[in-house]
Design a protein around this motif. Structure first.
Motif, PDB file in Angstrom:
ATOM      1  N   ILE A 128     -60.211 -36.468  38.203  1.00  0.00           N
ATOM      2  CA  ILE A 128     -59.415 -35.456  39.053  1.00  0.00           C
ATOM      3  C   ILE A 128     -58.380 -34.913  38.198  1.00  0.00           C
ATOM      4  O   ILE A 128     -57.615 -35.685  37.947  1.00  0.00           O
ATOM      5  N   ALA A 129     -58.361 -33.739  38.064  1.00  0.00           N
ATOM      6  CA  ALA A 129     -57.101 -32.976  37.354  1.00  0.00           C
ATOM      7  C   ALA A 129     -56.115 -32.544  38.079  1.00  0.00           C
ATOM      8  O   ALA A 129     -56.620 -31.909  39.223  1.00  0.00           O
ATOM      9  N   LEU A 130     -54.836 -32.690  37.935  1.00  0.00           N
ATOM     10  CA  LEU A 130     -54.057 -32.046  38.499  1.00  0.00           C
ATOM     11  C   LEU A 130     -53.435 -30.756  38.000  1.00  0.00           C
ATOM     12  O   LEU A 130     -53.017 -30.673  36.865  1.00  0.00           O
ATOM     13  N   ILE A 131     -53.159 -29.565  38.715  1.00  0.00           N
ATOM     14  CA  ILE A 131     -53.101 -28.477  37.815  1.00  0.00           C
ATOM     15  C   ILE A 131     -51.901 -27.691  38.585  1.00  0.00           C
ATOM     16  O   ILE A 131     -51.559 -28.042  39.860  1.00  0.00           O
ATOM     17  N   ILE A 132     -51.064 -26.955  37.766  1.00  0.00           N
ATOM     18  CA  ILE A 132     -49.799 -26.493  38.200  1.00  0.00           C
ATOM     19  C   ILE A 132     -49.920 -24.849  37.580  1.00  0.00           C
ATOM     20  O   ILE A 132     -50.545 -24.688  36.740  1.00  0.00           O
ATOM     21  N   HIS A 133     -48.876 -24.201  37.972  1.00  0.00           N
ATOM     22  CA  HIS A 133     -48.475 -22.755  37.537  1.00  0.00           C
ATOM     23  C   HIS A 133     -48.039 -23.090  36.014  1.00  0.00           C
ATOM     24  O   HIS A 133     -47.404 -23.937  35.939  1.00  0.00           O
ATOM     25  N   PRO A 134     -48.470 -22.182  35.445  1.00  0.00           N
ATOM     26  CA  PRO A 134     -48.015 -22.320  33.891  1.00  0.00           C
ATOM     27  C   PRO A 134     -46.538 -21.933  33.746  1.00  0.00           C
ATOM     28  O   PRO A 134     -46.085 -22.699  32.530  1.00  0.00           O
ATOM     29  N   ALA A 135     -45.933 -21.442  34.567  1.00  0.00           N
ATOM     30  CA  ALA A 135     -44.445 -21.240  34.514  1.00  0.00           C
ATOM     31  C   ALA A 135     -43.787 -22.582  34.908  1.00  0.00           C
ATOM     32  O   ALA A 135     -42.506 -22.574  34.829  1.00  0.00           O
ATOM     33  N   ASN A 136     -44.480 -23.496  35.733  1.00  0.00           N
ATOM     34  CA  ASN A 136     -43.731 -24.712  35.986  1.00  0.00           C
ATOM     35  C   ASN A 136     -43.118 -25.674  34.951  1.00  0.00           C
ATOM     36  O   ASN A 136     -44.278 -26.011  34.203  1.00  0.00           O
ATOM     37  N   PRO A 137     -42.158 -25.821  34.565  1.00  0.00           N
ATOM     38  CA  PRO A 137     -41.552 -26.618  33.426  1.00  0.00           C
ATOM     39  C   PRO A 137     -42.051 -28.087  33.535  1.00  0.00           C
ATOM     40  O   PRO A 137     -41.868 -28.921  32.759  1.00  0.00           O
ATOM     41  N   ASP A 138     -42.239 -28.595  34.779  1.00  0.00           N
ATOM     42  CA  ASP A 138     -42.310 -30.058  35.124  1.00  0.00           C
ATOM     43  C   ASP A 138     -43.868 -30.481  35.253  1.00  0.00           C
ATOM     44  O   ASP A 138     -44.356 -30.298  36.364  1.00  0.00           O
ATOM     45  N   SER A 139     -44.491 -30.752  34.049  1.00  0.00           N
ATOM     46  CA  SER A 139     -45.748 -31.100  33.885  1.00  0.00           C
ATOM     47  C   SER A 139     -46.277 -32.566  33.596  1.00  0.00           C
ATOM     48  O   SER A 139     -47.206 -32.997  33.370  1.00  0.00           O
ATOM     49  N   ILE A 140     -45.252 -33.503  33.731  1.00  0.00           N
ATOM     50  CA  ILE A 140     -45.485 -34.785  33.621  1.00  0.00           C
ATOM     51  C   ILE A 140     -45.046 -35.608  34.893  1.00  0.00           C
ATOM     52  O   ILE A 140     -44.105 -35.646  35.295  1.00  0.00           O
ATOM     53  N   ILE A 141     -45.989 -36.486  35.219  1.00  0.00           N
ATOM     54  CA  ILE A 141     -46.023 -37.022  36.597  1.00  0.00           C
ATOM     55  C   ILE A 141     -46.359 -38.479  36.570  1.00  0.00           C
ATOM     56  O   ILE A 141     -47.412 -38.736  35.761  1.00  0.00           O
ATOM     57  N   SER A 142     -45.999 -39.184  37.458  1.00  0.00           N
ATOM     58  CA  SER A 142     -46.477 -40.769  37.633  1.00  0.00           C
ATOM     59  C   SER A 142     -47.541 -40.870  38.879  1.00  0.00           C
ATOM     60  O   SER A 142     -47.310 -40.087  39.695  1.00  0.00           O
ATOM     61  N   VAL A 143     -48.451 -41.802  38.764  1.00  0.00           N
ATOM     62  CA  VAL A 143     -49.258 -41.980  39.804  1.00  0.00           C
ATOM     63  C   VAL A 143     -48.629 -42.315  41.028  1.00  0.00           C
ATOM     64  O   VAL A 143     -48.916 -41.750  42.255  1.00  0.00           O
ATOM     65  N   GLU A 144     -47.567 -43.106  41.098  1.00  0.00           N
ATOM     66  CA  GLU A 144     -46.692 -43.095  42.248  1.00  0.00           C
ATOM     67  C   GLU A 144     -45.838 -42.005  42.985  1.00  0.00           C
ATOM     68  O   GLU A 144     -46.088 -41.827  43.913  1.00  0.00           O
ATOM     69  N   ASN A 145     -45.659 -40.995  42.032  1.00  0.00           N
ATOM     70  CA  ASN A 145     -45.284 -39.693  42.582  1.00  0.00           C
ATOM     71  C   ASN A 145     -46.210 -38.896  42.995  1.00  0.00           C
ATOM     72  O   ASN A 145     -45.945 -38.182  44.025  1.00  0.00           O
ATOM     73  N   VAL A 146     -47.413 -38.900  42.448  1.00  0.00           N
ATOM     74  CA  VAL A 146     -48.424 -38.462  43.156  1.00  0.00           C
ATOM     75  C   VAL A 146     -48.832 -38.720  44.508  1.00  0.00           C
ATOM     76  O   VAL A 146     -48.899 -37.857  45.441  1.00  0.00           O
ATOM     77  N   ARG A 147     -48.665 -40.178  44.520  1.00  0.00           N
ATOM     78  CA  ARG A 147     -49.048 -40.678  45.790  1.00  0.00           C
ATOM     79  C   ARG A 147     -47.963 -40.146  46.829  1.00  0.00           C
ATOM     80  O   ARG A 147     -48.411 -39.986  48.033  1.00  0.00           O
ATOM     81  N   ARG A 148     -46.891 -40.223  46.488  1.00  0.00           N
ATOM     82  CA  ARG A 148     -45.760 -39.925  47.530  1.00  0.00           C
ATOM     83  C   ARG A 148     -45.834 -38.433  47.997  1.00  0.00           C
ATOM     84  O   ARG A 148     -45.669 -37.903  48.905  1.00  0.00           O
ATOM     85  N   ILE A 149     -46.212 -37.469  46.983  1.00  0.00           N
ATOM     86  CA  ILE A 149     -46.395 -36.150  47.370  1.00  0.00           C
ATOM     87  C   ILE A 149     -47.825 -36.019  48.372  1.00  0.00           C
ATOM     88  O   ILE A 149     -47.620 -35.433  49.458  1.00  0.00           O
ATOM     89  N   LEU A 150     -48.808 -36.672  48.107  1.00  0.00           N
ATOM     90  CA  LEU A 150     -50.088 -36.510  48.904  1.00  0.00           C
ATOM     91  C   LEU A 150     -49.826 -37.129  50.198  1.00  0.00           C
ATOM     92  O   LEU A 150     -50.554 -36.418  51.280  1.00  0.00           O
ATOM     93  N   THR A 151     -49.198 -38.181  50.572  1.00  0.00           N
ATOM     94  CA  THR A 151     -48.560 -38.741  51.834  1.00  0.00           C
ATOM     95  C   THR A 151     -47.572 -38.065  52.669  1.00  0.00           C
ATOM     96  O   THR A 151     -47.350 -38.189  53.712  1.00  0.00           O
ATOM     97  N   GLY A 152     -46.886 -37.176  51.846  1.00  0.00           N
ATOM     98  CA  GLY A 152     -45.947 -36.399  52.416  1.00  0.00           C
ATOM     99  C   GLY A 152     -44.592 -37.045  52.511  1.00  0.00           C
ATOM    100  O   GLY A 152     -43.391 -36.551  52.926  1.00  0.00           O
ATOM    101  N   GLU A 153     -44.401 -38.235  51.456  1.00  0.00           N
ATOM    102  CA  GLU A 153     -43.043 -38.688  51.468  1.00  0.00           C
ATOM    103  C   GLU A 153     -42.311 -37.830  50.825  1.00  0.00           C
ATOM    104  O   GLU A 153     -40.986 -37.918  50.928  1.00  0.00           O
TER     105      GLU A 153
END
Length: 311
Positions: free
Chosen positions: A116-141
């Motif tokens: 599963i790939a995580l994709i963002i807009h090419p202008a977004n400068p923040d392209s490095i993320i941890s598994v924990e922060n992906v989890r926090r985003i998906l759960t709405g935290e």
């Protein structure tokens, strides 16, 4: 006979020959010839299309794929509408019991590893993320980019995926969020391609897609997609850095360094051992596995020459 009439008769004859040939294929069904419909998880469309094209080139066979959600693909198999389904999970015990109750013994053959790939807009400068922060985003935290990246001015994170019945949503639930439910603020579209298009036009978006949509560098459509978005690097570590975060390349799927990897299965209900089983054997063979390797996935049954990507 006039030239125009002759050409017309020639075209009619060719049409009838092709029609009769296709009818013969549909009436004959062996392990390497005939006609079948198969149900395919739509996130796997590019890879399955490639192996079907190769198989049909080498065999007197027609394979008609039905690209749909993972749940619908399995329902088509349970209803006996198809004898082969391509999914990103095994059968559940209740599904298997339905086959047993009808005296069938379904087979599950793992043919590849996908990511599963995580994709963002090419202008977004923040392209490095941890598994924990992906989890926090998906759960709405976490709801805003600056909660993870303090300097971000992108505002609210708009998470998009293909559809509510997709294998990607199930994977996010089962393997990423686990004991917490997905946020109700996530956005469902219809297809992976729509996710890519949405993210390419939305600077604050993050999309989840199957990596095979963007991994075949020989496909002009894939090149077009990858030019429109950027793929995030993901790290198991709590603090993600460029040194410990990786993208979903085959090398990092192979060595377990990329976190979001899933198995792809052919599920077969083919008691007579005809074309569904023959096609499965082909995809599991060296030739079929090479097509999978070229598509950007990790083959399941052949040695891989893993090459580390440095960038």
């Amino acid at each position: 006979m006039k030239i125009g009439n002759f050409i017309g008769l020639l075209f009619i004859s060719l049409f009838l020959m092709i029609a009769c040939n296709n009818k013969d294929k549909k009436e004959r069904n062996t392990m390497d010839s005939g006609y079948i419909k198969i149900a395919v998880d739509q996130t796997m469309e590019p890879t399955i299309k490639a192996v079907i094209d190769m198989f049909e080139t080498e065999h007197d066979a027609i394979i008609e794929p039905i690209y749909t959600s993972e749940e619908d693909a399995i329902d088509l198999l349970l209803d006996d509408t198809v004898r082969l389904a391509v999914t990103a999970r095994r059968l559940r015990p209740d599904e298997r019991n339905i086959f047993y109750s009808n005296k069938f013994e379904p087979e599950e053959v793992r043919i590849a590893l996908d990511a599963i790939a995580l994709i963002i807009h090419p202008a977004n400068p923040d392209s490095i993320i941890s598994v924990e922060n992906v989890r926090r985003i998906l759960t709405g935290e976490v709801k805003n980019w600056n909660e993870i990246y303090p300097g971000s001015r992108l505002g609210k994170i708009q998470v998009v995926f293909d559809n509510t019945n997709s294998s990607i949503v199930r994977y996010a639930n089962d393997s990423i969020c686990r004991d917490k439910p997905l946020s109700k603020e996530l956005n469902a579209l219809s297809l992976n391609e729509e996710v890519v298009d949405y993210v390419s036009k939305t600077p604050n978006a993050m999309g989840l897609i199957g990596v095979n949509l963007i991994s075949d560098s020989y496909d002009s459509t894939v090149v077009e997609f990858t030019n429109k978005i950027q793929v995030m690097r993901v790290s198991f570590d709590k603090i993600a850095t460029r040194q410990n975060a990786v993208q979903p390349y085959q090398y990092y799927m192979y060595n377990g360094q990329y976190p979001f990897v899933r198995e792809i299965f052919f599920i077969i209900n083919d008691p007579r051992g005809e074309l569904p089983k023959g096609f499965t054997r082909y995809v599991s063979s060296d030739r079929g596995q090479r097509v999978i390797l070229r598509s950007g996935l990790l083959p399941s049954t052949m040695p891989v020459n893993a090459v580390k990507i440095t960038d």
